[in-house]
Design an enzyme around this catalytic site. Structure first.
Site, PDB file in Angstrom:
ATOM      1  N   THR A 182      72.282  35.650-112.734  1.00 11.82           N
ATOM      2  CA  THR A 182      70.870  35.354-113.745  1.00 11.82           C
ATOM      3  C   THR A 182      70.270  33.672-113.501  1.00 11.82           C
ATOM      4  O   THR A 182      71.077  32.874-113.576  1.00 11.82           O
ATOM      5  CB  THR A 182      71.357  35.622-115.000  1.00 11.82           C
ATOM      6  N   LYS A 225      65.928  40.228-117.801  1.00 11.33           N
ATOM      7  CA  LYS A 225      67.341  39.813-118.076  1.00 11.33           C
ATOM      8  C   LYS A 225      66.985  38.751-119.212  1.00 11.33           C
ATOM      9  O   LYS A 225      67.681  38.604-120.455  1.00 11.33           O
ATOM     10  CB  LYS A 225      67.929  39.164-117.146  1.00 11.33           C
ATOM     11  N   LYS A 229      73.440  29.731-121.548  1.00  7.05           N
ATOM     12  CA  LYS A 229      72.562  29.311-120.295  1.00  7.05           C
ATOM     13  C   LYS A 229      71.635  30.240-120.015  1.00  7.05           C
ATOM     14  O   LYS A 229      70.432  29.910-119.586  1.00  7.05           O
ATOM     15  CB  LYS A 229      73.803  29.429-119.115  1.00  7.05           C
TER      16      LYS A 229
END
Lengths: 298, 298
Positions: free
Chosen positions: A96, A171, A239
């Site tokens: 990601t 995402k 994150k």
């Protein structure tokens, strides 16, 4: 098919195992090289560097947790994938990272006639073990078609969202939506408790209506028990929110609730809760309400 | 059974129809008396006041939209239900009011040996028409057992959450959870659009994972189309959040995201959007991002 798998963490290791089990010719590399051993026992070859792993591979699959790591693995001139990968090969990045980062990587590989698909996943370690991960893809239709037979082995619901970067956008959106849902459920659970109701019965009364969500069904029990087994780590969600908020900043979008949840997660991480499941966001609501640690009674 | 139904609005009118259709002896009353006419045509008796409707009734069902209205209907010494209701009867209040308000009403009726169940509903006008409403109940087990045959006719999922007030707590929790979910989905949809992805494909890529919710499945299309047909009105959700936030204040719980969404809804109502579906919360995220009105393209 000759496949290199780089990054053998919680997600990458089971991916590599599934590809070996499916009969592919798999070469693995991990920065901490001991992690390659269990894969080698299953029949995978080991490589000392990403470049060595990528030499002769038709597909390079990469799954690590941070943008600088991805860039080092893929683009380092001496030891990176780009140093050896053959024209006509395909890079699939399951990490990601930012949509913009994915576009930069794709452009670098395009100069070598190498295809690129960003393919971040959702579904956690359990999804990786069971090969049921949701995989959100960005890339050309041709590259996606080449990636699909590989992704089918490691995941379940696989979607081409759009051109390179769109997997990462999906995402980021996933994590933004989750921020709101977790916070809403946490505020609701704490209110139910403080107002004097049986939390479990309140959840049962509302979970099949408009308030229905995966989080309410699957994570309200954590919040009630004040125990947050993994799941998905607070620090990894934080994150990912960093990527989402940076993307939002570049696009000029204020995301007030996402920003709020991100800063609450900073507090959780600072307080030693970064490796708990992200349902631990309930800790912040409880503490603001002065509720001592421990299970919530009715 | 002799049943009085007081309040024939969007929710109360279909409830009364279902009870008439089920063969009960129904008497109706509504402040705006013309609304009684369609029920009278179906065979219901009409009463000039709540007191007249409640005289001789075994069950009094009340469904209006605000605490002062409920109190006037039930407790007014001359024209209210309490003036005529028989000992041994049961009051079922389907209005959404505060848990504390429900307890006060129950205590007043207890002095007359009249049972009380708070039974706020969720599922909107469609749920009322189809008799599929979720009904969250507070009351004694004995009163709930008496209410159940009546509630079964007007609703679907009927839950006894706990003692009097607990139905209202569950409803407040429902609205708090929804505040977070709607805001999270709205922030995600706007990010998807601004970052350059096809919103519909992003939703398809994430809606079966951890971000799954009724709102994402059923209301993301409104947000994409920038059209907010009912549904559930912004102004009614805002009213319910007022109850939730007042309850939270009494319990000493800060609910930051609920408070944020409530103030955004105040802005929507002020701007003339109070009668739109609450997915219109996306308007506030779009506007903060400087996105002009109109459907979101990919």
């Amino acid at each position: 098919m000759k496949i290199a798998v780089i990054g053998l963490g919680t997600m990458g290791a089971p991916m590599a195992r599934h590809l070996v089990a499916a009969g592919h010719d798999v070469t693995v590399h991990n920065r901490t090289r001991e992690r390659e051993a269990p894969l080698a026992e299953l029949g995978a070859a080991r490589a000392a560097t990403p470049a060595e792993a990528a030499a002769g591979a038709e597909v390079v699959l990469c799954c690590v947790s941070d943008t600088p790591d991805v860039e080092a693995i893929l683009l380092n001139g001496d030891t990176g994938v780009i140093a050896t990968i053959s024209p006509g090969a395909l890079v699939i990045d399951c990490s990601t990272i930012s949509p913009e980062g994915a576009r930069r990587l794709a452009a670098a590989f395009a100069e070598h006639q190498v295809g690129f698909v960003d393919a971040p996943v959702s579904g956690g370690s359990e999804g990786a073990e069971k090969a049921t991960l949701a995989i959100m893809c960005g890339g050309s239709e041709a590259d996606f078609a080449r990636a699909l037979p590989v992704l089918d082995i490691i995941g379940g619901a696989i979607t081409l969202v759009g051109p390179v970067g769109c997997g990462q956008i999906a995402k980021a959106v996933n994590q933004v939506v989750l921020a709101g849902v977790y916070q809403g459920v946490a505020e609701g659970i704490v209110l139910a408790h403080r107002a004097g109701a049986d939390v479990e019965k309140v959840v049962a009364a509302i979970e099949n209506g408009a308030a229905r969500s995966w989080v309410l069904e699957n994570r309200a029990p954590n919040m009630q028990a004040d125990a947050y087994p993994l799941g998905f780590r607070v620090r990894l969600h934080r994150k990912d929110l960093g990527i989402a908020l940076e993307t939002a900043r570049e696009c000029g979008i204020p995301l007030p609730v996402t920003s709020y949840v991100a800063t609450q997660e900073d507090g959780l991480i600072h307080g030693g809760h970064g490796d708990e499941d992200m349902s631990a966001i309930a800790r912040t609501v409880r503490r603001n309400a002065g509720i001592a640690d421990g299970p919530l009674k009715g």
